[in-house]
Design a protein around this motif. Structure first.
Motif, PDB file in Angstrom:
ATOM      1  N   VAL A 190       0.838  -1.208   0.000  1.00 12.39           N
ATOM      2  CA  VAL A 190       0.000   0.000   0.000  1.00 12.39           C
ATOM      3  C   VAL A 190       0.871   1.256   0.000  1.00 12.39           C
ATOM      4  CG1 VAL A 190      -1.662   1.326   1.382  1.00 12.39           C
ATOM      5  CG2 VAL A 190      -1.999  -1.124   1.027  1.00 12.39           C
ATOM      6  N   THR A 191       1.931   1.239   0.772  1.00 12.27           N
ATOM      7  CA  THR A 191       2.800   2.417   0.867  1.00 12.27           C
ATOM      8  C   THR A 191       3.583   2.644  -0.411  1.00 12.27           C
ATOM      9  OG1 THR A 191       2.946   2.059   3.250  1.00 12.27           O
ATOM     10  CG2 THR A 191       4.556   3.551   2.273  1.00 12.27           C
ATOM     11  N   VAL A 192       4.089   1.587  -1.032  1.00 15.48           N
ATOM     12  CA  VAL A 192       4.810   1.724  -2.308  1.00 15.48           C
ATOM     13  C   VAL A 192       3.889   2.347  -3.357  1.00 15.48           C
ATOM     14  CG1 VAL A 192       5.783   0.418  -4.250  1.00 15.48           C
ATOM     15  CG2 VAL A 192       6.540  -0.056  -1.919  1.00 15.48           C
ATOM     16  N   VAL A 193       2.649   1.885  -3.403  1.00 18.10           N
ATOM     17  CA  VAL A 193       1.698   2.434  -4.378  1.00 18.10           C
ATOM     18  C   VAL A 193       1.395   3.896  -4.060  1.00 18.10           C
ATOM     19  CG1 VAL A 193      -0.660   2.273  -5.266  1.00 18.10           C
ATOM     20  CG2 VAL A 193       0.699   0.197  -4.961  1.00 18.10           C
ATOM     21  N   SER A 242      11.619   3.321  -3.271  1.00 17.44           N
ATOM     22  CA  SER A 242      12.464   4.198  -2.445  1.00 17.44           C
ATOM     23  C   SER A 242      11.621   5.121  -1.579  1.00 17.44           C
ATOM     24  CB  SER A 242      13.391   5.034  -3.326  1.00 17.44           C
ATOM     25  OG  SER A 242      14.322   4.211  -3.980  1.00 17.44           O
ATOM     26  N   ALA A 243      10.624   5.747  -2.182  1.00 13.36           N
ATOM     27  CA  ALA A 243       9.753   6.652  -1.428  1.00 13.36           C
ATOM     28  C   ALA A 243       8.932   5.875  -0.398  1.00 13.36           C
ATOM     29  CB  ALA A 243       8.830   7.416  -2.379  1.00 13.36           C
ATOM     30  N   GLY A 244       8.498   4.685  -0.761  1.00 11.07           N
ATOM     31  CA  GLY A 244       7.760   3.850   0.183  1.00 11.07           C
ATOM     32  C   GLY A 244       8.615   3.464   1.380  1.00 11.07           C
ATOM     33  N   ARG A 302       7.949  -3.771 -13.361  1.00 14.62           N
ATOM     34  CA  ARG A 302       9.017  -2.862 -12.977  1.00 14.62           C
ATOM     35  C   ARG A 302       9.899  -2.543 -14.174  1.00 14.62           C
ATOM     36  NH1 ARG A 302       8.304  -6.996  -9.285  1.00 14.62           N
ATOM     37  NH2 ARG A 302       8.222  -6.459  -7.073  1.00 14.62           N
ATOM     38  N   THR A 303      10.251  -1.290 -14.292  1.00 18.07           N
ATOM     39  CA  THR A 303      11.293  -0.867 -15.216  1.00 18.07           C
ATOM     40  C   THR A 303      12.288  -0.065 -14.389  1.00 18.07           C
ATOM     41  OG1 THR A 303      10.293   1.263 -15.821  1.00 18.07           O
ATOM     42  CG2 THR A 303       9.599  -0.680 -17.103  1.00 18.07           C
ATOM     43  N   THR A 304      13.354   0.369 -15.012  1.00 20.70           N
ATOM     44  CA  THR A 304      14.335   1.151 -14.261  1.00 20.70           C
ATOM     45  C   THR A 304      13.789   2.521 -13.884  1.00 20.70           C
ATOM     46  OG1 THR A 304      15.298   1.911 -16.328  1.00 20.70           O
ATOM     47  CG2 THR A 304      16.329  -0.001 -15.272  1.00 20.70           C
ATOM     48  N   ARG A 305      12.762   2.978 -14.578  1.00 15.81           N
ATOM     49  CA  ARG A 305      12.238   4.323 -14.337  1.00 15.81           C
ATOM     50  C   ARG A 305      10.906   4.379 -13.610  1.00 15.81           C
ATOM     51  NH1 ARG A 305      15.334   8.194 -16.704  1.00 15.81           N
ATOM     52  NH2 ARG A 305      16.710   7.426 -18.332  1.00 15.81           N
ATOM     53  N   ARG A 306      10.143   3.283 -13.622  1.00 16.32           N
ATOM     54  CA  ARG A 306       8.836   3.350 -12.977  1.00 16.32           C
ATOM     55  C   ARG A 306       8.321   1.964 -12.620  1.00 16.32           C
ATOM     56  NH1 ARG A 306       3.844   3.454 -16.257  1.00 16.32           N
ATOM     57  NH2 ARG A 306       4.297   2.161 -18.035  1.00 16.32           N
ATOM     58  N   ILE A 307       7.300   1.962 -11.790  1.00 12.41           N
ATOM     59  CA  ILE A 307       6.608   0.727 -11.458  1.00 12.41           C
ATOM     60  C   ILE A 307       5.135   0.917 -11.789  1.00 12.41           C
ATOM     61  CG2 ILE A 307       8.203   0.050  -9.630  1.00 12.41           C
ATOM     62  CD1 ILE A 307       6.005   0.999  -7.643  1.00 12.41           C
ATOM     63  N   GLN A 308       4.484  -0.181 -12.082  1.00 17.69           N
ATOM     64  CA  GLN A 308       3.056  -0.143 -12.369  1.00 17.69           C
ATOM     65  C   GLN A 308       2.443  -1.430 -11.838  1.00 17.69           C
ATOM     66  OE1 GLN A 308       2.196   0.643 -16.456  1.00 17.69           O
ATOM     67  NE2 GLN A 308       0.002   0.294 -16.209  1.00 17.69           N
ATOM     68  N   GLN A 356      -1.955   6.664   8.642  1.00 17.05           N
ATOM     69  CA  GLN A 356      -0.732   6.143   8.048  1.00 17.05           C
ATOM     70  C   GLN A 356      -1.014   5.478   6.706  1.00 17.05           C
ATOM     71  OE1 GLN A 356       0.450   3.874  11.615  1.00 17.05           O
ATOM     72  NE2 GLN A 356       2.417   4.869  11.349  1.00 17.05           N
ATOM     73  N   ILE A 357      -2.276   5.252   6.392  1.00 15.33           N
ATOM     74  CA  ILE A 357      -2.646   4.651   5.116  1.00 15.33           C
ATOM     75  C   ILE A 357      -2.932   5.786   4.155  1.00 15.33           C
ATOM     76  CG2 ILE A 357      -4.312   3.215   3.902  1.00 15.33           C
ATOM     77  CD1 ILE A 357      -4.821   1.801   6.556  1.00 15.33           C
ATOM     78  N   HIS A 358      -2.219   5.818   3.059  1.00 13.72           N
ATOM     79  CA  HIS A 358      -2.352   6.892   2.095  1.00 13.72           C
ATOM     80  C   HIS A 358      -2.953   6.372   0.813  1.00 13.72           C
ATOM     81  CE1 HIS A 358       0.053   9.343   4.720  1.00 13.72           C
ATOM     82  NE2 HIS A 358       0.839   8.289   4.863  1.00 13.72           N
ATOM     83  N   HIS A 359      -3.822   7.154   0.253  1.00 19.19           N
ATOM     84  CA  HIS A 359      -4.458   6.767  -1.002  1.00 19.19           C
ATOM     85  C   HIS A 359      -3.855   7.588  -2.128  1.00 19.19           C
ATOM     86  CE1 HIS A 359      -7.453   4.529   1.205  1.00 19.19           C
ATOM     87  NE2 HIS A 359      -7.437   5.529   2.065  1.00 19.19           N
ATOM     88  N   SER A 360      -3.797   6.982  -3.266  1.00 19.97           N
ATOM     89  CA  SER A 360      -3.216   7.664  -4.416  1.00 19.97           C
ATOM     90  C   SER A 360      -3.986   7.276  -5.653  1.00 19.97           C
ATOM     91  CB  SER A 360      -1.750   7.244  -4.580  1.00 19.97           C
ATOM     92  OG  SER A 360      -1.239   7.758  -5.766  1.00 19.97           O
ATOM     93  N   GLY A 361      -4.084   8.186  -6.575  1.00 14.31           N
ATOM     94  CA  GLY A 361      -4.733   7.903  -7.839  1.00 14.31           C
ATOM     95  C   GLY A 361      -3.792   7.284  -8.841  1.00 14.31           C
ATOM     96  N   ARG A 362      -2.572   6.957  -8.417  1.00 13.26           N
ATOM     97  CA  ARG A 362      -1.578   6.410  -9.332  1.00 13.26           C
ATOM     98  C   ARG A 362      -1.891   4.992  -9.684  1.00 13.26           C
ATOM     99  NH1 ARG A 362       3.841   8.784  -6.507  1.00 13.26           N
ATOM    100  NH2 ARG A 362       2.983  10.826  -6.288  1.00 13.26           N
TER     101      ARG A 362
END
Length: 99
Positions: free
Chosen positions: A12-15, A21-23, A52-58, A93-99
């Motif tokens: 959840v945090t990585v997303v 890294s940010a997660g 996973r790619t070197t530039r992003r995750i999906q 502590q649970i964050h939601h994202s539209g990503r």
């Protein structure tokens, strides 16, 4: 907290943070620990959760489905803990994202 809850929290945090890294920074643990938690979760489920790619995750389709369930589970757990007066894990502590 159990290993499975930690893995779901990592997912959840990585997303929500948009990357490993940010997660990891948000969780206050090493990026390698977050990667290990996600990898162990993928191994247990027998499914890839991220492309996973070197530039992003999906998220994969499996990852999206698990993420939705993980958010709901962690929110229920946080609510239950807060009702008992346990401040170890708070709903904010649970964050939601539209990503």
């Amino acid at each position: 907290m159990s290993d499975r809850f930690e893995a779901l929290q990592a997912l959840v945090t990585v997303v929500s943070e948009g990357g490993f890294s940010a997660g990891a920074k948000r969780l206050g643990i090493a990026k390698s620990a977050v990667s290990r938690r996600i990898r162990d979760l993928e191994d247990r489920l027998g499914a890839r959760l991220f492309d996973r790619t070197t530039r992003r995750i999906q998220l994969t389709d499996s990852g999206r489905a698990l993420h939705e369930r993980a958010v709901a589970l962690l929110e229920r757990d946080a609510f239950r803990r807060n009702r008992k007066g346990d401040s170890f894990f708070c709903a904010n502590q649970i964050h939601h994202s539209g990503r």
